[in-house]
Design a protein around this motif. Structure first.
Motif, short mmCIF file in Angstrom:
data_model
loop_
_atom_site.label_atom_id
_atom_site.label_comp_id
_atom_site.label_asym_id
_atom_site.label_seq_id
_atom_site.Cartn_x
_atom_site.Cartn_y
_atom_site.Cartn_z
N LEU A 7 -61.51 -52.05 -46.68
CA LEU A 7 -61.94 -52.81 -47.86
C LEU A 7 -61.21 -54.13 -47.97
O LEU A 7 -61.78 -55.15 -48.28
CB LEU A 7 -61.62 -52.00 -49.12
CG LEU A 7 -62.75 -51.18 -49.71
CD1 LEU A 7 -62.27 -50.55 -50.99
CD2 LEU A 7 -63.95 -52.09 -49.98
N SER A 8 -59.91 -54.06 -47.73
CA SER A 8 -59.09 -55.24 -47.97
C SER A 8 -59.22 -56.23 -46.81
O SER A 8 -59.27 -55.82 -45.67
CB SER A 8 -57.64 -54.82 -48.12
OG SER A 8 -56.84 -55.95 -48.19
N PRO A 9 -59.25 -57.55 -47.11
CA PRO A 9 -59.35 -58.51 -46.02
C PRO A 9 -58.07 -58.57 -45.20
O PRO A 9 -58.10 -58.98 -44.06
CB PRO A 9 -59.60 -59.83 -46.75
CG PRO A 9 -59.12 -59.62 -48.14
CD PRO A 9 -59.27 -58.16 -48.43
N VAL A 42 -57.49 -50.13 -49.60
CA VAL A 42 -58.10 -49.91 -48.28
C VAL A 42 -58.93 -48.63 -48.37
O VAL A 42 -58.84 -47.89 -49.35
CB VAL A 42 -57.05 -49.74 -47.16
CG1 VAL A 42 -56.34 -51.03 -46.88
CG2 VAL A 42 -56.07 -48.63 -47.48
N SER A 43 -59.71 -48.37 -47.33
CA SER A 43 -60.42 -47.09 -47.28
C SER A 43 -59.39 -45.97 -47.17
O SER A 43 -59.31 -45.09 -48.01
CB SER A 43 -61.41 -47.07 -46.12
OG SER A 43 -60.74 -47.44 -44.92
N VAL A 48 -55.99 -47.69 -41.25
CA VAL A 48 -55.36 -48.99 -40.97
C VAL A 48 -54.23 -48.80 -39.96
O VAL A 48 -54.10 -49.56 -38.99
CB VAL A 48 -54.84 -49.65 -42.27
CG1 VAL A 48 -54.21 -51.00 -41.97
CG2 VAL A 48 -55.97 -49.81 -43.28
N ALA A 49 -53.42 -47.77 -40.18
CA ALA A 49 -52.29 -47.53 -39.27
C ALA A 49 -52.79 -47.20 -37.86
O ALA A 49 -52.22 -47.68 -36.87
CB ALA A 49 -51.42 -46.40 -39.81
N ALA A 50 -53.87 -46.41 -37.77
CA ALA A 50 -54.40 -46.07 -36.43
C ALA A 50 -54.94 -47.31 -35.74
O ALA A 50 -54.77 -47.46 -34.52
CB ALA A 50 -55.50 -45.02 -36.57
N GLN A 68 -56.79 -46.25 -52.49
CA GLN A 68 -57.63 -45.95 -51.33
C GLN A 68 -59.02 -45.59 -51.85
O GLN A 68 -59.15 -44.82 -52.81
CB GLN A 68 -57.09 -44.77 -50.53
CG GLN A 68 -55.70 -44.98 -49.95
CD GLN A 68 -55.25 -43.79 -49.11
OE1 GLN A 68 -55.03 -43.92 -47.93
NE2 GLN A 68 -55.11 -42.64 -49.72
N SER A 69 -60.05 -46.10 -51.18
CA SER A 69 -61.42 -45.76 -51.61
C SER A 69 -61.92 -44.51 -50.90
O SER A 69 -62.87 -43.88 -51.35
CB SER A 69 -62.35 -46.94 -51.32
OG SER A 69 -62.32 -47.23 -49.94
#
Ligand code: BTN
Length: 269
Positions: A7-9, A42-43, A48-50, A68-69
């Motif tokens: 979600l986040s840019p 973020v989702s 993101v970490a992966a 988190q969504s």
């Protein structure tokens, strides 16, 4: 791992609520002192970490978000992640293969120890790494390994505020603020959890698993001796949880003898 969308840019500057306690704890954070990525939303921080790990992020990279969504938990469940109401954090680890099995046990121990260091609350563990206060869940850990085990993403979710959780979650969950009756500094909580994880992970890397297993046993004392039920090969099995073995598997006494539960979920009967 495959392509992911967030979600986040992009990451934002770390809020001072987090930056200051992390700076004070820097000499105890081991591999987690280096790279911290903060997102408003973020989702899932695990995704993101992966993605960072797929692109070569070093061990210890930390991703945290205010919301988190599509936060997820173990066994395909979702993890309610309302804005500002919890700690949602994931880290990239590149453990030696023989440390991977006990890593999930170590992570639960570290989260419980971090919570205690930050708040004084003595939380208990339910196998393998759920953090409980009495009958209600306070925190959980989701470990996800890359296909060829080049890395493990360890995601930690801690309920901080009694926020608007969905009714089914609210009945079974608790939060730190509910337990403590006061507001809480999420930065200190994150710093203490990462410091505890650094310490326990260092033991695993050095092949010193005994301390981790004993720490788990001490924290699980209220939950050992309980009847548990789990699914295996299409049938439901019940028994009394007695201990964990050297690999972190749960040792359960059943009518038919002692069984080891190495993966999956046990429920309290
Ligand atoms: C569990 O089911 O107990 C595990 C919950 C793990 C939740 C955390 S929140 C941060 C990270 N991102 C996710 O999507 N899940 C984990």
């Amino acid at each position: 791992m495959s392509q992911r969308s967030f979600l986040s840019p992009g990451p934002c500057p770390l809020p001072s609520e987090f930056a200051e306690p992390l700076a004070r704890a820097a000499d105890r954070l081991g591999p987690f002192a280096g790279q911290m990525f903060w997102y408003a939303s973020v989702s899932s921080t695990n995704d993101v970490a992966a993605s960072l790990a797929d692109r070569g992020a070093a061990e210890g990279a930390v991703v945290a978000a205010n919301a988190q969504s599509a936060g997820r938990g173990r066994q395909g469940r979702s993890w309610a992640s309302p804005p500002g109401a919890g700690l949602y954090v994931s880290t990239v680890l590149r453990p030696p293969r023989d440390a991977v099995r006990v890593l999930t046990i170590a992570a639960g121990v570290a989260v419980a120890e971090g919570i205690e260091a930050a708040t004084g609350l003595d939380a208990a563990l339910k196998w393998p790494n759920d953090v409980y206060v009495g009958e209600r869940k306070l925190a959980g850990v989701l470990a996800e390994a890359a296909d060829a085990m080049q890395y493990v993403v360890l995601g930690i979710g801690i309920n901080v505020m009694p926020a608007a959780y969905p009714p089914d979650v609210a009945a079974r969950a608790t939060s730190l603020e509910e337990e403590l009756g006061r507001s809480l500094d999420r930065g200190l909580l994150l710093a203490e959890c990462l410091a505890a994880l650094a310490r326990r992970y260092d033991e695993l890397r050095g092949g010193r698993t005994g301390g981790v297993l004993d720490a788990w046993r001490r924290r699980a004392a209220p939950t050992l001796g309980r009847r548990v039920r789990w699914e295996a090969a299409g049938s439901t099995i019940e028994g009394v949880a007695e201990d964990i073995d050297d690999t972190g598997a749960l040792v359960v006494r059943t009518g038919g003898g002692t069984m080891m539960v190495a993966a999956g979920e046990v429920v309290w009967v």
